[in-house]
Motif scaffolding. Structure first.
Motif, PDB file in Angstrom:
ATOM      1  N   UNK A 177     -70.257  -6.268 -33.469  1.00  0.00           N
ATOM      2  CA  UNK A 177     -70.416  -7.666 -33.082  1.00  0.00           C
ATOM      3  C   UNK A 177     -69.734  -7.965 -31.752  1.00  0.00           C
ATOM      4  N   UNK A 178     -68.636  -7.285 -31.488  1.00  0.00           N
ATOM      5  CA  UNK A 178     -67.890  -7.538 -30.260  1.00  0.00           C
ATOM      6  C   UNK A 178     -68.486  -6.844 -29.038  1.00  0.00           C
ATOM      7  N   UNK A 179     -68.981  -5.624 -29.203  1.00  0.00           N
ATOM      8  CA  UNK A 179     -69.247  -4.799 -28.025  1.00  0.00           C
ATOM      9  C   UNK A 179     -70.654  -4.210 -27.917  1.00  0.00           C
ATOM     10  N   UNK A 180     -71.437  -4.173 -28.964  1.00  0.00           N
ATOM     11  CA  UNK A 180     -72.667  -3.375 -28.947  1.00  0.00           C
ATOM     12  C   UNK A 180     -73.864  -4.126 -28.385  1.00  0.00           C
ATOM     13  N   UNK A 181     -74.680  -3.408 -27.644  1.00  0.00           N
ATOM     14  CA  UNK A 181     -76.021  -3.874 -27.299  1.00  0.00           C
ATOM     15  C   UNK A 181     -77.026  -3.418 -28.358  1.00  0.00           C
ATOM     16  N   UNK A 182     -76.716  -2.285 -29.003  1.00  0.00           N
ATOM     17  CA  UNK A 182     -77.554  -1.742 -30.075  1.00  0.00           C
ATOM     18  C   UNK A 182     -76.642  -1.281 -31.197  1.00  0.00           C
TER      19      UNK A 182
END
Length: 271
Positions: A177-182
């Motif tokens: 939730x904080x860092x991912x694009x996928x």
């Protein structure tokens, strides 16, 4: 529901094959029109002969970056424990530039996870620790990677997309939730539905719009090399999955199932 297009990935396991065979298979995958070619970040085979042929992840990605011209490339996934985060950021930036072939936009996806294969750790001198400690290290590494990208000269060709693998509901999905694009998992339909609910809760907590995150899932191979029933894939599509990745190995480099998935992608995207 999302309006993202369907994409197809193929994870080519770098095991039980010569590099020439792996190179030729990547070329065939690109020619099929697959969207992403993945490898994995391990030091020993994960199936078959445990002492069989095996090649390293990131040197291979650099070669793929030079060899290919259209397909995106990445690891599914890089083990965060094996490299200093600032060094990994620099490696990713460099491979991204190689993949741009002198153009404006690179093709690297930074797939990353906390690590799990104890043999790798023991043989190469890394501290295995606990799953919780490895996830804490991943959470600390991702802002360092992004900060290093901001300071490199030259900068990455674009905002390098980050794919995070794993399905842990207490820590991994918070990091997603904080860092991912996928976000990638190998969940079945029922599990994916539950974990998407948990991911939504984490997005709400950190103030992230979940629609910004592409949902990625693995596609199981069949014994005869074909897709078989598309029902599980289509059910995951209905839940919001848009990136579907098939794993193949040096034990079996059959691309029939990948060809069927590409045809299904084209039908879905044309609808």
């Amino acid at each position: 529901m999302t309006d993202r297009p369907v994409r197809i990935g193929v994870q080519l396991a770098p095991q039980h094959a010569t590099y020439a065979q792996l190179r030729d298979t990547v070329a065939a995958i690109e020619d099929l029109g697959v969207d992403i070619a993945f490898n994995w970040d391990h030091f020993y085979p994960l199936s078959g002969d445990s002492e069989g042929l095996h090649f390293e992840c990131w040197t291979m990605l650099a070669a793929w970056a030079e060899q290919t011209s259209r397909i995106q490339i990445g690891a599914l996934v890089t083990c965060n424990s094996y490299r200093n985060p600032d060094l990994l950021a620099d490696m990713a930036r460099t491979v991204d530039h190689i993949s741009a072939h002198g153009g404006d936009t690179g093709r690297l996806i930074l797939g990353i996870g906390s690590g799990w294969f104890e043999r790798d750790y023991d043989a190469y001198g890394y501290t295995f620790g606990t799953p919780g400690l490895r996830l804490d290290a991943l959470s600390e590494a991702l802002p360092r990677i992004k900060s290093r990208w901001d300071r490199l000269n030259p900068a990455p060709t674009r905002s390098i997309p980050v794919l995070i693998g794993g399905g842990g509901e207490k820590k991994t999905l918070r990091i997603v939730a904080q860092y991912a694009d996928t976000w990638h998992s190998f969940s079945d339909v029922e599990t994916l539905e539950r974990k998407l609910g948990v991911l939504q809760e984490w997005c709400d907590r950190v103030g992230r719009d979940m629609s910004e995150i592409e949902i990625s899932t693995g596609v199981k191979r069949t014994h005869d090399g074909t897709i078989g029933s598309l029902e599980p894939v289509e059910a995951q599509y209905e839940l919001g999955a848009r990136l579907f990745t098939l794993g193949i190995s040096g034990l079996d480099l059959d691309l029939r199932q990948a060809r069927e998935l590409v045809a299904w992608r084209d039908r879905m995207n044309a609808a």
